[in-house]
Every structure is written in structure tokens, then in C-alpha cells.
Design an enzyme around this catalytic site. Structure first.
Site, PDB file in Angstrom:
ATOM      1  N   CYS A  70       0.819  -1.221   0.000  1.00 59.73           N
ATOM      2  CA  CYS A  70       0.000   0.000   0.000  1.00 59.73           C
ATOM      3  C   CYS A  70       0.851   1.268   0.000  1.00 59.73           C
ATOM      4  CB  CYS A  70      -0.943  -0.003   1.199  1.00 59.73           C
ATOM      5  SG  CYS A  70      -0.108  -0.136   2.794  1.00 59.73           S
ATOM      6  N   ASN A 388      -7.911   4.651  -2.259  1.00 55.97           N
ATOM      7  CA  ASN A 388      -7.333   3.427  -1.715  1.00 55.97           C
ATOM      8  C   ASN A 388      -6.624   2.675  -2.836  1.00 55.97           C
ATOM      9  OD1 ASN A 388      -6.725   1.349   0.084  1.00 55.97           O
ATOM     10  ND2 ASN A 388      -8.774   1.305   0.951  1.00 55.97           N
TER      11      ASN A 388
END
Length: 446
Positions: A70, A388
Site C-alpha cells: 500500500c 485506496n
């Protein structure tokens, strides 16, 4: 004297449970639906409408799949946002996360060997050695670690090094690589403590080990190209462009062109051991030996949010790290403190301050994303738009809504261009950092 649970205690607990009128109704709801579903507050949907007064134009949401990249996705996304606007690139354009992943694994192996040798004279049950061996490397990282990679290896478009099975599903290669690193740690520690090896002998053995790591990673991810062609069609005019025989460092300089020294990490850690307007680093944390140091400036939450808003107002998205699992509804894309009402469900107080949650292990940064918008009402932020990296099938086509009070409680880090810092903040950021222990929560990898 030890406190033991007595039969009479259990009898009273049973009586208390049975005397509650709603106990069995709640029991049925929770056993059937689970704690999260039974405590879901549908008003959270109303309170977190996905519209924002400041809303940056960004492309399609990327998908890190079954990997812990991420931090890498978020950082590269902040760079591609600007590229998409500047060069009119299509919405699905991405920079290669697999390329960075390869070199991060490779550099983390060398960083691990470095720490093994630094701690070779410590016992295996010392906390530092135990911390090292618990997880020699993983997928996670922080902003400064990606900067260290880019400064050394550059960047390339995803077309030049696409995803592989192992970049999308990293558990297998992580397990084998950590097996190798622990195996090598035994050898290096023995060379120091039993064989009294010279530095030249240690360097030679380490070089052999790194050659083996390189081969493992090339098998898993494919070997990175040294040169590539950048080809694309513009989004609106559909014009074709080709820039041939670029190196990754040339590509970064030409198409992104950021001075990475301008971008600094700001943390929000209200614990007693971390004073505001001081900088911090973490012992034994990093990836590139001799590369960029991890450095955080700790600021109060009002200054923290003010900087994020300034950067968004100037059209720049903001990398941030948070504890994403807390009070988040993934399918709906909601991150809000009122998403789940555990206190009401269990009729008890489960709240902790942000400082206590950090000090007692209840919360820490575990995920990095990108702020791409904010809703300002009467001069104050009420909610934030979040890009995201879990694909477009969750949230609002991959975008989430974060309430402002959720940011207060569970947001720990942002990356800000130094030009938005005040003179006081800039002077504070220039300080030599205080060194924190390896297991400090501010050293957690997103």
C-alpha cells in the site's frame, strides 16, 4: 494473593446476564450476524456522503491485490496524478509497483544483513535480535523508504515491468525469502562469533548471499529492465507518443521531476515520549543501506490537518498512513468513528485516547492511502476523500470517505511539500532526529 474466578462469581455473572431484558435478543443477533454487522450504524452512511468542496481529478483506482504494498501504491499514485494531468495520460495509467517491489526486497535483504552484523555479539534472546528475526523483511514500508529506492533506481511505467503472480500474491516469496535471510543470519553470526572472520571475508560471503537473493527475486518477479520505451496515447486527442531507450532514472527526472528532498514526513503522535515540533527516526528501520533516513516531524493535529488542506488546495494529493481497520466499512467505503457502535452493543465503555491506544498496542499505522479531497464547512474540515489501492469494487469505485473525527483518532502520518510548512515548522523539521527504539509504533510499516 492471586485472584481466582470462583463458582459463585460465575453464578452472579449468569444472573446478571439473564436479568438483562435484551441479552438474548442481542445474543441471537450477534451469533447470527457477527459483531461488526450487529453493531453497524446505518446513520454513518448519511453522515459520510461522498461529495467534497475540494476534489482533485485522479484516474482509476489501482489494486495491490494480495500484497502489502500500500505504501508503494500510495506514493506512486501521488506521482502519477500529476503526470496524468500534465501529459493527458489515460485514467488507467500506472507506474510500475512491481519494479519498486523487486528493488525493495533486494535492498531490505542487504539492510537485514547489515543489522545482523551490527547485533552479532548480542544473544539471540536479546530484544533487538528477536525483533530482527521475527520478520527479517516484509512487504511494508514508509515514504522515506520509497524515496531511497527512487533516488537509487528510478521509476518506470507499469507497461515496462507489469505485475507477476508473486507481486500480486506475495506470501509465498515472502516466506521463502525470510527462510533464506534467517538461514544466512546463522552463518553471519557464526562467522563473527566463532570464526572471527575478517571484514573482507564477511563482505565476500554477503556478496554471495545477495547474488542468491537477486536470483530468487528475478525468478519471482522477472528481472527488471535497464532500458525501456515509454509509449502512450493521450486521453482526449488520442495522440500517440513514444520516448525510446529510457533508463528508470531518466524517466523519473524527465516525466516526474520531483525533488524528493522537498517532501517530508509529518506524524501525529500525542504520546508523552514524543514532544511536538521535534523530529524522530527509528533505530534499525529502513531499506537502502546508506540511503535516505526515515525522519518524522511530530505536530499537533490542528497543524497536521492544516498542512494537508494547504497541499490539497494547491492541487497536490497527500500520501497518508493510518490504522485502516478501525471502524471501517470496506464495501461501502466508510471510515468513521460511528460506523460501528460497540459501546452500545456490549453496554460498556471501550474508548481509549489516541495516546493510550498507541502506548498499549491497540492501534498503530497499518495502511497507506492518498488524500484526494476534503469537504470544508465554515472553514473546518468535516470529511476527507481517500484514494485506496484495493481496486474499484469497494467503496465508491475504490474511493473512501473518511470522517474528520476518524482522522483525529486513527491518522498518524502525512507527506507534505516543505513549501507549505511555516517557518517554525521548517526549522523544527531541520533538527537532528531523536532515535526511537525499533519497536516504536511510529516505526510500523504501512
Amino acid at each position: 494473593m492471586a485472584f481466582k474466578i470462583k463458582k459463585d462469581d460465575i453464578k452472579r455473572f449468569r444472573a446478571d446476564y439473564d436479568n438483562r431484558r435484551d441479552s438474548h435478543v442481542i445474543e441471537n443477533a450477534v451469533t447470527k450476524n457477527g459483531v461488526r454487522n450487529a453493531s453497524f450504524n446505518w446513520h454513518a452512511i448519511q453522515d459520510n456522503d461522498p461529495h467534497f468542496s475540494i476534489d482533485l481529478k485522479t484516474g482509476d483506482v489501482a489494486d495491490q491485490k494480495q500484497s502489502g504494498r500500500c505504501w508503494m501504491f500510495a506514493a506512486l499514485n501521488t506521482m502519477r496524478h500529476e503526470m496524468q494531468q500534465k501529459y493527458n495520460l489515460p485514467d488507467d495509467f500506472e507506474l510500475s509497483q512491481s519494479y519498486q517491489f523487486f528493488w525493495d526486497k533486494f535492498e531490505k535483504a542487504n539492510y537485514f544483513y547489515e543489522n545482523v552484523l551490527k547485533t552479532a555479539h548480542k544473544a539471540t534472546d536479546s530484544r533487538k535480535v528477536a525483533w530482527l528475526m521475527a520478520e527479517p523483511q516484509n512487504d511494508g514500508g514508509q515514504w522515506d523508504m520509497l524515496c531511497a529506492l527512487i533516488e537509487k533506481y528510478g521509476v518506470m511505467p507499469k507497461s515496462a515491468m507489469p505485475e507477476s503472480f508473486n507481486s500480486n500474491n506475495s506470501r509465498g516469496i515472502d516466506s521463502v525469502l525470510n527462510n533464506k535471510l534467517r538461514h544466512d543470519a546463522v552463518i553471519l553470526r557464526k562467522m563473527v562469533n566463532e570464526d572471527h572472520a575478517s571484514q573482507d571475508e564477511l563482505d565476500a560471503k554477503r556478496t554471495t548471499m545477495l547474488n542468491e537473493v537477486y536470483r530468487m527475486l528475478a525468478y519471482a518477479f522477472g528481472e527488471p529492465s535497464t532500458h525501456f520505451d515509454f509509449e502512450y496515447r493521450t486521453k482526449k486527442a488520442n495522440e500517440f507518443h513514444r520516448d525510446a531507450n529510457l533508463t528508470p532514472r531518466e524517466f523519473f527526472k524527465k516525466y516526474i521531476g520531483w525533488n524528493l528532498d522537498d517532501y517530508v514526513s509529518i506524524i501525529q503522535a500525542p504520546t508523552a515520549d514524543k514532544k511536538y515540533h521535534k523530529t524522530y527516526t527509528i533505530d534499525m528501520l529502513g531499506n537502502v543501506v546508506g540511503g535516505r533516513q526515515i525522519k518524522h516531524l511530530n505536530l499537533p493535529m490542528d497543524e497536521f490537518k492544516d498542512l494537508a488542506i494547504k497541499q490539497l488546495k494547491h492541487g497536490e494529493s497527500v500520501w497518508f498512513g493510518s490504522d485502516v481497520v478501525k471502524y471501517s466499512e470496506t464495501k461501502l467505503g466508510i471510515m468513521a468513528l460511528n460506523t460501528y457502535d460497540y459501546n452500545a452493543l456490549f453496554d460498556m465503555d471501550l474508548d481509549m485516547t489516541k495516546a493510550d491506544a498507541l502506548d498499549y498496542g491497540q492501534s498503530m499505522m497499518d495502511h497507506a492511502m492518498v488524500l484526494t479531497g476534503v469537504d470544508i464547512v465554515d472553514g473546518k474540515p468535516t470529511k476527507w476523500k481517500v484514494e485506496n489501492s484495493w481496486g474499484n469494487k469497494v467503496g465508491h469505485k475504490g474511493y473512501f470517505v473518511m470522517s474528520d473525527d476518524w482522522m483525529d483518532k486513527y491518522c498518524y502520518q502525512i507527506v507534505i511539500n516543505k513549501k507549505y510548512l511555516s517557518d517554525k515548522q521548517r526549522q523544527a523539521q531541520a533538527q537532528e532526529p531523536i532515535v526511537l527504539k525499533p519497536w516504536d509504533p511510529m516505526g510500523t510499516l504501512a
